[in-house]
Design a protein around this motif. Sequence first.
Motif, mmCIF file in Angstrom:
data_model
loop_
_atom_site.group_PDB
_atom_site.id
_atom_site.type_symbol
_atom_site.label_atom_id
_atom_site.label_comp_id
_atom_site.label_asym_id
_atom_site.label_seq_id
_atom_site.Cartn_x
_atom_site.Cartn_y
_atom_site.Cartn_z
ATOM 1 N N LYS A 192 0.848 -1.191 0.000
ATOM 2 C CA LYS A 192 0.000 0.000 0.000
ATOM 3 C C LYS A 192 0.885 1.242 0.000
ATOM 4 O O LYS A 192 1.296 1.728 1.054
ATOM 5 C CB LYS A 192 -0.915 -0.011 1.233
ATOM 6 N N PRO A 193 1.176 1.767 -1.192
ATOM 7 C CA PRO A 193 2.109 2.902 -1.275
ATOM 8 C C PRO A 193 1.604 4.160 -0.570
ATOM 9 O O PRO A 193 2.401 5.036 -0.235
ATOM 10 C CB PRO A 193 2.267 3.136 -2.778
ATOM 11 N N ASP A 194 0.298 4.265 -0.305
ATOM 12 C CA ASP A 194 -0.229 5.452 0.364
ATOM 13 C C ASP A 194 -0.088 5.380 1.886
ATOM 14 O O ASP A 194 -0.318 6.360 2.578
ATOM 15 C CB ASP A 194 -1.690 5.680 -0.020
ATOM 16 N N VAL A 195 0.311 4.225 2.420
ATOM 17 C CA VAL A 195 0.503 4.084 3.865
ATOM 18 C C VAL A 195 1.793 4.796 4.259
ATOM 19 O O VAL A 195 2.855 4.533 3.701
ATOM 20 C CB VAL A 195 0.564 2.591 4.272
ATOM 21 N N VAL A 196 1.674 5.683 5.223
ATOM 22 C CA VAL A 196 2.845 6.417 5.717
ATOM 23 C C VAL A 196 3.524 5.559 6.778
ATOM 24 O O VAL A 196 2.895 5.113 7.733
ATOM 25 C CB VAL A 196 2.428 7.778 6.308
ATOM 26 N N TRP A 197 4.802 5.324 6.591
ATOM 27 C CA TRP A 197 5.573 4.537 7.559
ATOM 28 C C TRP A 197 5.881 5.389 8.777
ATOM 29 O O TRP A 197 5.927 6.628 8.692
ATOM 30 C CB TRP A 197 6.846 4.032 6.905
ATOM 31 N N PRO A 198 6.135 4.749 9.913
ATOM 32 C CA PRO A 198 6.456 5.501 11.129
ATOM 33 C C PRO A 198 7.686 6.388 10.951
ATOM 34 O O PRO A 198 8.555 6.105 10.123
ATOM 35 C CB PRO A 198 6.746 4.411 12.168
ATOM 36 N N LYS A 199 7.742 7.426 11.759
ATOM 37 C CA LYS A 199 8.854 8.377 11.717
ATOM 38 C C LYS A 199 10.185 7.634 11.842
ATOM 39 O O LYS A 199 10.353 6.757 12.677
ATOM 40 C CB LYS A 199 8.714 9.365 12.867
ATOM 41 N N GLY A 200 11.114 7.995 10.972
ATOM 42 C CA GLY A 200 12.444 7.399 11.000
ATOM 43 C C GLY A 200 12.608 6.200 10.082
ATOM 44 O O GLY A 200 13.711 5.677 9.937
ATOM 45 N N TYR A 201 11.544 5.753 9.434
ATOM 46 C CA TYR A 201 11.604 4.609 8.523
ATOM 47 C C TYR A 201 11.157 5.056 7.139
ATOM 48 O O TYR A 201 10.122 5.710 6.996
ATOM 49 C CB TYR A 201 10.723 3.455 9.027
ATOM 50 N N TYR A 202 11.951 4.689 6.126
ATOM 51 C CA TYR A 202 11.685 5.154 4.769
ATOM 52 C C TYR A 202 11.765 3.987 3.797
ATOM 53 O O TYR A 202 12.667 3.154 3.880
ATOM 54 C CB TYR A 202 12.709 6.234 4.376
#
Length: 192
Positions: free
Chosen positions: A81-91
Amino acid sequence: MTTQIGFKQLAHRLILAAGLLLGVGAAPTAALASEPVRVQLGAGTCDSALLAEGGTADALLADCTCPPKGCVRTQGYWGNKPDVVWPKGYYRDAPFFRSGLSWQQVLDSPTRGDAYFILAHQYIAAVLNIASGASAPNSLRSIVLAAGTWFGSATPGTCVRGACQLQRSWASVLDEYNNGDYPGAPKHCDED
């Protein structure tokens, strides 16, 4: 739980315990310098869970009398799901250890029986779940740390044709966690 499933889970945990006792995963913090460090101080009280860096305090509420916090999602949720934002610090485009691939490229890679990718898929999901606030028992966090240490020296293709049984066991346990079936851990998120 059927007898067959119970035996399989027991066997995986015995293999895991043997690997940890033999020193696999020792000194994980050196290899995980870029990973968030999670520490729990004190003995069994919810107030003693502290966060050294990254993640949330709720992710550390584990192995105490507190109920599990948050919920977990599978590797498919995080990778497909490319629209899911990963948690801060993970890319998605960050390098995944020594693989030569990004975290997203690892998730997009078929496993084809390679325990490296089988474990990597579950590891990424578990790390993102914990960083998103899902609590994780100490036993599970020790697997995440051991896997991170192993990834620090392993590369894709080193675990084909049935090799790396310990890493396959780790993947199985992380899969239980990511699906919400790990004892003492959060259940799967309802909306997914």
